[in-house]
Write an enzyme that holds these catalytic residues in place. Structure first.
Site, PDB file in Angstrom:
ATOM      1  CG  ASP A  42      -1.941   1.080   1.216  1.00  0.00           C
ATOM      2  OD1 ASP A  42      -2.440   1.410   0.128  1.00  0.00           O
ATOM      3  OD2 ASP A  42      -2.230   1.633   2.292  1.00  0.00           O
ATOM      4  CG  ASP A  44      -1.843   7.561   0.950  1.00  0.00           C
ATOM      5  OD1 ASP A  44      -0.872   8.322   0.831  1.00  0.00           O
ATOM      6  OD2 ASP A  44      -2.805   7.555   0.161  1.00  0.00           O
TER       7      ASP A  44
END
Length: 288
Positions: A42, A44
């Protein structure tokens, strides 16, 4: 048929499974898996946080690139194109190639191209989504479209939402890039695609098909993009309810980092577990 001797019955019993104690640290409870050959992460909360790189993230990305192992940076945000996202990451010292970025917009476009090649769509979204749909040959129109596709945008238009409601009532299929109900901003939380999708569903009685995390479709499309196999791929995320759930359902090794949303205490409340919990991606540099 006569009774079998007790000795034979005992011999036929399967060996007892050794189970780790509930108090055993998660890192020691990992099942035997193939060595990690591909990485999904991922963005963020894992590589960046509040506009700044997570300590160790630039070195982690540099090591990934030097290793030659396939990897993708994933995001549910459909606003930006991979080129836009690369530029933002480079400004923060993270040199991620454009082709190593996989967004819910790209996954949605691929899904629609597989389902209905050369179709039409009415789109609520920004360049990340419209560019991805154009790239797979979709025509964007508000005249009897095959799909209404809802993505993230900085300014949701009531007029556009009303148009979407009417088109869905007229038979258009409802797709949403991701189920996130809020997004971050400097001022605080903002309503995101999942919230707007709920409003449209309330008005039409039609639920959307969400393509982004935690739908394992997002992971599978990412794996196909880099020609990776689930049994030798790890997913790194900061959220139990999206990243870890999505990776788990796609059969990946799952690694929760504590630099984003979910804490170690919160992780214990879920009915499923990541393969392991670490402080940050800096702890993975020596494994690549």
């Amino acid at each position: 048929m006569g009774h079998l001797p007790h000795a034979v019955l005992r011999a036929r019993r399967p060996p007892a499974l050794s189970r780790p104690s509930p108090d055993t640290p998660w890192d020691e409870q990992m099942h035997d898996r193939k060595p990690v050959q591909s990485w999904l992460t991922d963005m963020d909360g894992v590589l960046v946080h509040e506009g700044q790189p997570v300590p160790g993230a630039p070195e982690f990305v540099k090591r990934l690139r030097a290793s030659g192992k396939p990897f993708l940076v994933l995001t549910n945000n459909s606003i930006y194109t991979p080129r836009d996202l690369r530029a933002r990451l480079v400004r923060m010292g993270l040199d991620v190639p454009e082709e190593a970025i996989w967004s819910s917009a790209l996954a949605t476009a691929q899904f629609l191209a597989d389902q209905r090649p050369g179709g039409t769509a009415y789109v609520i979204g920004e360049a990340g989504l419209t560019t991805a749909l154009h790239a797979v040959g979709y025509v964007l129109t508000d005249f009897a479209p095959d799909y209404v596709v809802l993505g993230e945008t900085r300014t949701y238009s009531f007029e556009a939402i009303t148009k979407a409601v009417r088109l869905i009532n007229d038979g258009a299929r409802f797709i949403c890039t991701n189920p996130d109900v809020t997004g971050p901003s400097v001022e605080g939380a903002l309503p995101a695609a999942g919230s707007v999708a709920a409003m449209i569903s309330k008005a039409t009685g039609v639920e959307p098909y969400f393509v982004g995390k935690p739908n394992p479709m997002m992971m599978r499309s990412a794996l196909n993009t880099i020609e990776a196999h689930s049994e030798s791929t790890a997913m790194i995320g900061d959220r139990m309810d999206t990243d870890i759930l999505c990776g788990l359902e796609a059969g990946l090794e799952t690694i929760l980092v504590l630099t984003g949303i979910s804490s170690r205490v919160e992780a214990e409340r879920y009915p499923y577990r990541p393969s392991r919990i670490i402080n940050s991606v800096a702890d993975l540099i020596d494994e690549i």
